[in-house]
Design an enzyme around this catalytic site. Structure first.
Site, mmCIF file in Angstrom:
data_model
loop_
_atom_site.group_PDB
_atom_site.id
_atom_site.type_symbol
_atom_site.label_atom_id
_atom_site.label_comp_id
_atom_site.label_asym_id
_atom_site.label_seq_id
_atom_site.Cartn_x
_atom_site.Cartn_y
_atom_site.Cartn_z
ATOM 1 N N ASP A 95 2.757 45.057 13.363
ATOM 2 C CA ASP A 95 2.367 44.951 11.960
ATOM 3 C C ASP A 95 3.554 44.942 11.019
ATOM 4 O OD1 ASP A 95 0.476 44.566 10.023
ATOM 5 O OD2 ASP A 95 0.169 46.689 9.660
ATOM 6 N N ASP A 132 -1.777 40.146 16.644
ATOM 7 C CA ASP A 132 -0.756 39.964 15.602
ATOM 8 C C ASP A 132 0.668 39.831 16.117
ATOM 9 O OD1 ASP A 132 -2.762 40.209 13.764
ATOM 10 O OD2 ASP A 132 -2.269 42.224 13.166
ATOM 11 N N ASP A 140 -12.222 48.862 6.869
ATOM 12 C CA ASP A 140 -10.845 48.408 6.703
ATOM 13 C C ASP A 140 -10.102 49.318 5.721
ATOM 14 O OD1 ASP A 140 -11.253 46.162 8.346
ATOM 15 O OD2 ASP A 140 -12.045 45.011 6.663
#
Length: 376
Positions: A167, A205, A357
């Site tokens: 991230d 990711d 989230d």
């Protein structure tokens, strides 16, 4: 992913999954992973260990970061909404018996929302995330999930999410301290895969967000990911390993294929294909088209396919690019290994619907109101 795909411990990509985190309980006790809030980038979410007994970690959802470009997902064309999953969830996929949503259902028998949440979310198989760096017990925790699937004759879905620098310092930051430690962690992860069929979603990711790294850092990450795929498949030849392709509103297919090729995703010795849309909202049809374009640009054997996260994409992505618990979203097609689509191997629920989230609740925690909104 332009709108982080999963948010687990920190926000990195927005994926809702169950997480198997060490929380002082027996080392073989795998718990659902809480998904965290997504960032503006479409990345996966990293599970964040929860202080509650569920030990859930948020799924990575990309959050704004000074090191990564703030790319919102492009608004999708205003096409008619896809019908929410009418097909029953595949009986071949394994539903892990521990998760935040199952805890909520058991604790709230009289809640008017319970029947909808139970039948449309809690009863569906979802991925189990491993997002904390705990090399001493990762083997037994992975084995607890894979052996559960083997006992039922069903296919578990596990997510490896501890790549260093994940991230890019966003909400889902964390992971192993360095690549050598990560390589060792992967060895231990692979040792728990068993010998039956299992799907491994390898590092959400990690590739779509690779531009946040320097050239030397990218080379190191790509080498470790290529090694990881080889180790996983050598440990269990029946394991199906999928690499990060971001999503349709992130990198162009050729760019993403270039990252994937350098990370070993074009080799049958380390890869079975790619995954898209983790913790995101893009329509299944759009993601299927994108995945096939990536696979075509990637090359490699014709056996390579793709899996798509359909957990929250029933109405497509919000037109304003909102990524944090956006209103008006719906659950998508039920998890299945029979898609009827060329080169699309499965529709999976990588992010568990209802895990916040960060806007409708603490990142990675279960929000019954959000779950009900998605499922009704």
């Amino acid at each position: 992913m332009v709108a982080a795909a999963s948010v687990v411990v920190a926000v990195g990509s927005v994926t809702g999954m169950m997480s198997a985190l060490g929380d002082g309980r027996p080392s073989d006790d795998a718990r659902p992973l809480v998904t965290g809030a997504p960032s503006l980038l479409p990345l996966p979410a990293v599970p964040t260990p929860s202080p509650t007994k569920t030990s859930a970690a948020p799924s990575p959802s990309k959050s704004p970061s000074s090191t990564a470009p703030s790319r919102r997902p492009s608004p999708e064309p205003s096409v008619r909404a896809e019908k929410p999953a009418v097909l029953a969830a595949s009986t071949r996929l394994y539903r892990h018996p521990e998760s935040q949503v199952l805890d909520w259902v058991a604790a709230n028998p009289g809640d008017s929302r319970r029947p909808v949440i139970e039948s449309r979310i809690a009863d569906r198989p979802a991925a189990v995330w491993f997002a904390d760096y705990t090399p001493s017990n990762i083997t037994s925790r992975v084995r607890a999930v894979t052996s559960g699937g083997a006992t039922q004759g069903r296919v578990p879905v596990v997510v490896a999410y501890t790549i260093p620098g994940r991230d890019c310092g966003g909400a889902s930051e964390g992971g192993a301290p360095d690549l050598a430690s990560y390589d060792s962690w992967i060895d231990n992860f692979a040792a728990g895969l068993g010998s039956r069929e299992v799907i491994v979603v390898l590092e959400p990711d990690s590739l779509a967000q690779a531009n946040c790294l320097s050239a030397s850092q990218r080379a190191g990450r790509f080498a470790s990911l290529a090694r990881a795929g080889r180790v996983l498949k050598a440990a269990n030849p029946r394991a199906r390993v999928y690499y990060d392709a971001g999503h349709s509103a992130w990198n162009p297919p050729a760019t993403q294929a270039g990252f994937l090729r350098q990370a070993g995703a074009a080799s049958a010795a380390s890869s079975d294909g790619v995954f898209t849309n983790v913790s995101n909202f893009h329509r299944t049809s759009t993601e299927a088209d994108y995945a096939r374009q990536v696979l075509s640009a990637l090359g490699g054997p014709a056996s390579l396919g793709a899996v798509i996260d359909t957990s929250r994409n029933g109405n497509g992505a919000p037109p304003d690019g909102e990524w944090c618990d956006p209103s008006g979203r719906k659950i998508g097609q039920a998890p299945t290994l029979n898609t009827g689509e060329a080169r699309i191997d499965a529709y999976l629920w990588v992010k568990l619907p209802g895990e916040s989230d960060g806007c409708k609740g603490t990142p990675g925690t279960f929000s019954p109101s959000y779950a009900y909104e998605l499922a009704r």
